[in-house]
Design a protein around this motif. Sequence first.
Motif, PDB file in Angstrom:
ATOM      1  N   MET A  95      30.804  26.737 -10.406  1.00 56.66           N
ATOM      2  CA  MET A  95      29.954  25.562 -10.305  1.00 56.66           C
ATOM      3  C   MET A  95      28.794  25.788  -9.329  1.00 56.66           C
ATOM      4  O   MET A  95      27.644  25.459  -9.635  1.00 56.66           O
ATOM      5  N   LYS A  96      29.083  26.349  -8.179  1.00 59.90           N
ATOM      6  CA  LYS A  96      28.029  26.585  -7.181  1.00 59.90           C
ATOM      7  C   LYS A  96      26.937  27.502  -7.720  1.00 59.90           C
ATOM      8  O   LYS A  96      25.753  27.253  -7.505  1.00 59.90           O
ATOM      9  N   GLU A  97      27.330  28.560  -8.426  1.00 62.50           N
ATOM     10  CA  GLU A  97      26.338  29.484  -8.975  1.00 62.50           C
ATOM     11  C   GLU A  97      25.472  28.808 -10.031  1.00 62.50           C
ATOM     12  O   GLU A  97      24.238  28.967 -10.028  1.00 62.50           O
ATOM     13  N   ILE A  98      26.094  28.046 -10.900  1.00 67.44           N
ATOM     14  CA  ILE A  98      25.336  27.381 -11.963  1.00 67.44           C
ATOM     15  C   ILE A  98      24.347  26.378 -11.377  1.00 67.44           C
ATOM     16  O   ILE A  98      23.164  26.374 -11.741  1.00 67.44           O
ATOM     17  N   ILE A  99      24.804  25.548 -10.469  1.00 68.67           N
ATOM     18  CA  ILE A  99      23.923  24.517  -9.900  1.00 68.67           C
ATOM     19  C   ILE A  99      22.808  25.179  -9.086  1.00 68.67           C
ATOM     20  O   ILE A  99      21.645  24.761  -9.172  1.00 68.67           O
ATOM     21  N   ALA A 100      23.126  26.218  -8.338  1.00 65.65           N
ATOM     22  CA  ALA A 100      22.088  26.925  -7.566  1.00 65.65           C
ATOM     23  C   ALA A 100      21.043  27.545  -8.500  1.00 65.65           C
ATOM     24  O   ALA A 100      19.837  27.464  -8.237  1.00 65.65           O
ATOM     25  N   LEU A 101      21.486  28.164  -9.584  1.00 64.84           N
ATOM     26  CA  LEU A 101      20.554  28.749 -10.547  1.00 64.84           C
ATOM     27  C   LEU A 101      19.690  27.672 -11.201  1.00 64.84           C
ATOM     28  O   LEU A 101      18.496  27.858 -11.407  1.00 64.84           O
ATOM     29  N   ALA A 102      20.297  26.544 -11.531  1.00 69.29           N
ATOM     30  CA  ALA A 102      19.545  25.451 -12.159  1.00 69.29           C
ATOM     31  C   ALA A 102      18.486  24.910 -11.203  1.00 69.29           C
ATOM     32  O   ALA A 102      17.351  24.646 -11.610  1.00 69.29           O
ATOM     33  N   LYS A 103      18.830  24.769  -9.942  1.00 71.72           N
ATOM     34  CA  LYS A 103      17.872  24.260  -8.955  1.00 71.72           C
ATOM     35  C   LYS A 103      16.760  25.267  -8.691  1.00 71.72           C
ATOM     36  O   LYS A 103      15.612  24.889  -8.477  1.00 71.72           O
ATOM     37  N   LYS A 104      17.114  26.535  -8.703  1.00 67.70           N
ATOM     38  CA  LYS A 104      16.145  27.601  -8.436  1.00 67.70           C
ATOM     39  C   LYS A 104      15.117  27.724  -9.564  1.00 67.70           C
ATOM     40  O   LYS A 104      13.981  28.113  -9.328  1.00 67.70           O
ATOM     41  N   ASN A 105      15.506  27.393 -10.774  1.00 64.34           N
ATOM     42  CA  ASN A 105      14.648  27.511 -11.955  1.00 64.34           C
ATOM     43  C   ASN A 105      14.158  26.123 -12.359  1.00 64.34           C
ATOM     44  O   ASN A 105      14.710  25.490 -13.258  1.00 64.34           O
ATOM     45  N   GLY A 106      13.103  25.664 -11.726  1.00 62.27           N
ATOM     46  CA  GLY A 106      12.606  24.312 -11.926  1.00 62.27           C
ATOM     47  C   GLY A 106      12.183  23.979 -13.340  1.00 62.27           C
ATOM     48  O   GLY A 106      12.244  22.830 -13.750  1.00 62.27           O
ATOM     49  N   SER A 107      11.756  24.952 -14.116  1.00 62.75           N
ATOM     50  CA  SER A 107      11.269  24.691 -15.474  1.00 62.75           C
ATOM     51  C   SER A 107      12.379  24.772 -16.526  1.00 62.75           C
ATOM     52  O   SER A 107      12.107  24.768 -17.720  1.00 62.75           O
ATOM     53  N   LEU A 108      13.611  24.803 -16.085  1.00 61.56           N
ATOM     54  CA  LEU A 108      14.736  25.009 -16.992  1.00 61.56           C
ATOM     55  C   LEU A 108      14.977  23.796 -17.890  1.00 61.56           C
ATOM     56  O   LEU A 108      14.997  22.663 -17.422  1.00 61.56           O
ATOM     57  N   LYS A 109      15.179  24.077 -19.185  1.00 62.24           N
ATOM     58  CA  LYS A 109      15.510  23.024 -20.155  1.00 62.24           C
ATOM     59  C   LYS A 109      16.924  23.206 -20.683  1.00 62.24           C
ATOM     60  O   LYS A 109      17.628  22.243 -20.910  1.00 62.24           O
ATOM     61  N   MET A 139      19.741  16.656 -13.988  1.00 60.41           N
ATOM     62  CA  MET A 139      18.536  17.461 -13.790  1.00 60.41           C
ATOM     63  C   MET A 139      17.741  17.610 -15.095  1.00 60.41           C
ATOM     64  O   MET A 139      16.809  18.392 -15.161  1.00 60.41           O
ATOM     65  N   ASN A 140      18.152  16.871 -16.128  1.00 62.15           N
ATOM     66  CA  ASN A 140      17.525  16.963 -17.458  1.00 62.15           C
ATOM     67  C   ASN A 140      17.612  18.364 -18.054  1.00 62.15           C
ATOM     68  O   ASN A 140      16.672  18.849 -18.678  1.00 62.15           O
ATOM     69  N   ILE A 141      18.750  19.012 -17.844  1.00 60.14           N
ATOM     70  CA  ILE A 141      19.019  20.343 -18.385  1.00 60.14           C
ATOM     71  C   ILE A 141      20.186  20.220 -19.359  1.00 60.14           C
ATOM     72  O   ILE A 141      21.219  19.634 -19.035  1.00 60.14           O
ATOM     73  N   THR A 142      20.016  20.784 -20.531  1.00 57.34           N
ATOM     74  CA  THR A 142      21.052  20.757 -21.561  1.00 57.34           C
ATOM     75  C   THR A 142      22.002  21.931 -21.364  1.00 57.34           C
ATOM     76  O   THR A 142      21.563  23.078 -21.270  1.00 57.34           O
ATOM     77  N   LEU A 143      23.299  21.641 -21.313  1.00 55.73           N
ATOM     78  CA  LEU A 143      24.311  22.688 -21.204  1.00 55.73           C
ATOM     79  C   LEU A 143      24.600  23.233 -22.599  1.00 55.73           C
ATOM     80  O   LEU A 143      24.859  22.476 -23.541  1.00 55.73           O
ATOM     81  N   ILE A 144      24.544  24.556 -22.708  1.00 53.58           N
ATOM     82  CA  ILE A 144      24.783  25.276 -23.956  1.00 53.58           C
ATOM     83  C   ILE A 144      25.917  26.269 -23.716  1.00 53.58           C
ATOM     84  O   ILE A 144      26.007  26.854 -22.637  1.00 53.58           O
ATOM     85  N   LEU A 145      26.758  26.471 -24.712  1.00 58.05           N
ATOM     86  CA  LEU A 145      27.801  27.503 -24.649  1.00 58.05           C
ATOM     87  C   LEU A 145      27.580  28.498 -25.778  1.00 58.05           C
ATOM     88  O   LEU A 145      27.137  28.132 -26.864  1.00 58.05           O
TER      89      LEU A 145
END
Length: 186
Positions: A95-109, A139-145
Motif C-alpha cells: 500500500m505504501k509503495e502504491i500510494i507514494a508512486l501515485a502521489k509522485k506521478n501527478g499526471s496519473l490517470k 486522487m481520481n486515479i483508476t485502479l487496473i489489474l
Amino acid sequence: MNALHRQRPVEFNVALITAMTVVVIGVEQGIGIAIVLSVIAHLRHSYRPLNLLLVPKPGGAMRTVPLEKGQQAVEGLLIYRFGSNLYFANENRFMKEIIALAKKNGSLKWFCISATNIGDIDFTAVETLKNVYNQLQQMNITLILSDVVQPVMNELDRDGISTMIGRDHIFESVQDVIEAYKRTAD
C-alpha cells in the motif's frame, strides 16, 4: 564456495551453519536447522519482495525499472509489478509503495498492478487492496489489474474486489492495458 559467499551470502550462511551442525551435533539436527533457516530466508524475501515498474521497449516488449524512477509506461499510466504473494506481512509495504508512486506521478490517470507474481491474497491483503482502491479513487486515479492468475481471480471474485474495480478494469496482460489506455486517451 567463495563465489557462493559473494553471490548468495544468505544461502552460503545457511549451508555453513548446516554443515557445522552436522559435524558438531549430527545429520538429523543439521537437516532440521537447514529447513528452519531456509524457511526464515524465504519468509524474509516475501516480506520485502522485489517490486518494479514495467515500461515498454521499442517493439512492444516490456522491461523493468526500479520504483525510484517512477517511470510511467505511457503518459498517465503506471504499471507496478508486486514481486510476491500478497499477505499480512507485506501488505503495508504494498500500500505504501502504491500510494507514494501515485502521489509522485501527478499526471496519473490509471494505476495498473501487474499480478504476475501474486499467487495468493489473504484476508488482510484483500482489505488493503480495498483501501488502495479507495485512496486512488480519491486522487481520481483508476485502479487496473493485469496478469491475474485464475486462483487469485477466484479470490477477487469471492471477496468482491473484481466487482468493486470493475471487470472492464481487469486485463489479461500489460500489453492489453496499454492498448486500452491508449484507446481511452484518444
